[in-house]
Design a protein around this motif. Structure first.
Motif, PDB file in Angstrom:
ATOM      1  N   UNK A   1      54.460  45.445  63.963  1.00 49.77           N
ATOM      2  CA  UNK A   1      53.651  44.634  63.060  1.00 49.77           C
ATOM      3  C   UNK A   1      53.616  45.244  61.654  1.00 49.77           C
ATOM      4  N   UNK A   2      53.647  46.563  61.589  1.00 48.20           N
ATOM      5  CA  UNK A   2      53.592  47.248  60.293  1.00 48.20           C
ATOM      6  C   UNK A   2      54.785  46.854  59.432  1.00 48.20           C
ATOM      7  N   UNK A   3      55.973  46.747  60.053  1.00 54.48           N
ATOM      8  CA  UNK A   3      57.171  46.352  59.305  1.00 54.48           C
ATOM      9  C   UNK A   3      56.992  44.978  58.679  1.00 54.48           C
ATOM     10  N   UNK A   4      56.421  44.044  59.449  1.00 53.00           N
ATOM     11  CA  UNK A   4      56.203  42.687  58.941  1.00 53.00           C
ATOM     12  C   UNK A   4      55.178  42.693  57.816  1.00 53.00           C
ATOM     13  N   UNK A   5      54.105  43.446  58.004  1.00 50.93           N
ATOM     14  CA  UNK A   5      53.059  43.527  56.982  1.00 50.93           C
ATOM     15  C   UNK A   5      53.640  44.013  55.662  1.00 50.93           C
ATOM     16  N   UNK A   6      54.481  45.026  55.724  1.00 55.65           N
ATOM     17  CA  UNK A   6      55.030  45.620  54.496  1.00 55.65           C
ATOM     18  C   UNK A   6      56.054  44.717  53.803  1.00 55.65           C
ATOM     19  N   UNK A   7      56.530  43.698  54.498  1.00 58.32           N
ATOM     20  CA  UNK A   7      57.456  42.737  53.886  1.00 58.32           C
ATOM     21  C   UNK A   7      56.719  41.619  53.153  1.00 58.32           C
ATOM     22  N   UNK A   8      55.412  41.505  53.386  1.00 52.34           N
ATOM     23  CA  UNK A   8      54.644  40.399  52.820  1.00 52.34           C
ATOM     24  C   UNK A   8      54.271  40.650  51.362  1.00 52.34           C
ATOM     25  N   UNK A   9      54.210  39.551  50.627  1.00 52.18           N
ATOM     26  CA  UNK A   9      53.724  39.584  49.248  1.00 52.18           C
ATOM     27  C   UNK A   9      52.301  39.045  49.164  1.00 52.18           C
ATOM     28  N   UNK A  10      52.002  38.106  50.050  1.00 49.57           N
ATOM     29  CA  UNK A  10      50.739  37.364  49.999  1.00 49.57           C
ATOM     30  C   UNK A  10      50.161  37.263  51.405  1.00 49.57           C
ATOM     31  N   UNK A  11      48.820  37.332  51.503  1.00 48.72           N
ATOM     32  CA  UNK A  11      48.154  37.113  52.785  1.00 48.72           C
ATOM     33  C   UNK A  11      47.158  35.961  52.681  1.00 48.72           C
ATOM     34  N   UNK A  12      47.224  35.084  53.666  1.00 49.96           N
ATOM     35  CA  UNK A  12      46.218  34.045  53.855  1.00 49.96           C
ATOM     36  C   UNK A  12      45.455  34.428  55.118  1.00 49.96           C
ATOM     37  N   UNK A  13      44.159  34.680  54.975  1.00 53.42           N
ATOM     38  CA  UNK A  13      43.402  35.292  56.068  1.00 53.42           C
ATOM     39  C   UNK A  13      42.085  34.563  56.297  1.00 53.42           C
ATOM     40  N   UNK A  14      41.595  34.661  57.518  1.00 55.91           N
ATOM     41  CA  UNK A  14      40.315  34.038  57.853  1.00 55.91           C
ATOM     42  C   UNK A  14      39.158  34.765  57.169  1.00 55.91           C
TER      43      UNK A  14
END
Length: 229
Positions: free
Chosen positions: A21-34
């Motif tokens: 999951x950490x690898x995916x998180x570090x690839x993100x530019x933007x987060x849409x979160x609850x």
């Protein structure tokens, strides 16, 4: 690209989450979160070195049109987006499905990542039919409507030999169990899956008749209910 990033079901139960999951998180530019505050804390728990303010943040709230417009704009800009709900998997009994539907409409790549789903974990441990099952979400709050809903899903379960899965707000769990025991036939199986992945997790399947002889307190405890007639 859109990553659907699961989170823990029980606070600090990081052992239930895969390291990738950490690898995916570090690839993100933007987060849409609850919930932005808890999502920020969650990412820090995954990896302390993550710089939280390097990401853009959007809350999935009541302003659905505005959030949806921002989501589409970020996709058109070529941003990599992560979606995180409060517990479990985004889009499965949790917010995110409207954004995911928009991503599909825009032909974006959607990547669901492995993580704990209370619905599936409860079904796996229940001993009930895992070939045919229905997730009914929340049953009605009104007592009369709730009892009717229980009778209906029990009849459906008997007819199709299928498992029925549903949830309740934790502070109304005891009322839900009371309604089940009041309404269900004595031999109907009921599974209670409580605090899944937590240190005090327990998952038990008994008949309605057997549960009537148990002292159970589910108040304010995250729980999944399963029924098999």
């Amino acid at each position: 690209m859109v990553y659907l990033i699961p989170t823990f079901l029980c606070e600090n139960a990081l052992s239930a989450l895969p390291a990738y999951l950490i690898d995916a998180v570090e690839k993100c530019d933007v987060f849409f979160v609850e919930n932005e505050r808890s999502a920020r804390r969650y990412l820090k728990q995954l990896k302390k070195a993550i710089v939280i303010d390097d990401f853009e943040w959007f809350a999935i709230g009541k302003a659905e049109k505005e959030v949806l417009a921002s989501f589409k704009q970020k996709l058109k800009e070529g941003k990599t987006i992560g979606i995180i709900s409060e517990a479990g998997c985004p889009g499965v009994a949790d917010p995110g499905q409207l954004l995911i539907a928009a991503a599909q409409e825009l032909d974006a790549k959607v990547v669901p990542l492995v993580g704990p789903s209370s619905i599936l974990l409860a079904l796996m441990a229940s001993g009930m039919n895992g070939q045919q099952f229905t997730f009914a979400g929340y049953l009605p709050i009104d007592n009369r409507e709730r009892l009717k809903a229980i009778r209906d899903i029990e009849a459906e379960s008997i007819k199709k030999s299928a498992t029925q899965i549903f949830i309740e707000t934790p502070y109304r769990n005891n009322q839900m169990l009371e309604a089940l025991l009041k309404t269900c036939q004595p031999d109907t199986q009921i599974c209670l899956a409580v605090n899944i992945t937590g240190p005090d997790e327990w998952i038990k399947t008994k008949t309605a008749r057997q549960w009537k002889n148990e002292q159970v307190d589910l108040h304010k405890k995250p729980a999944i209910f399963l029924l098999k007639g």
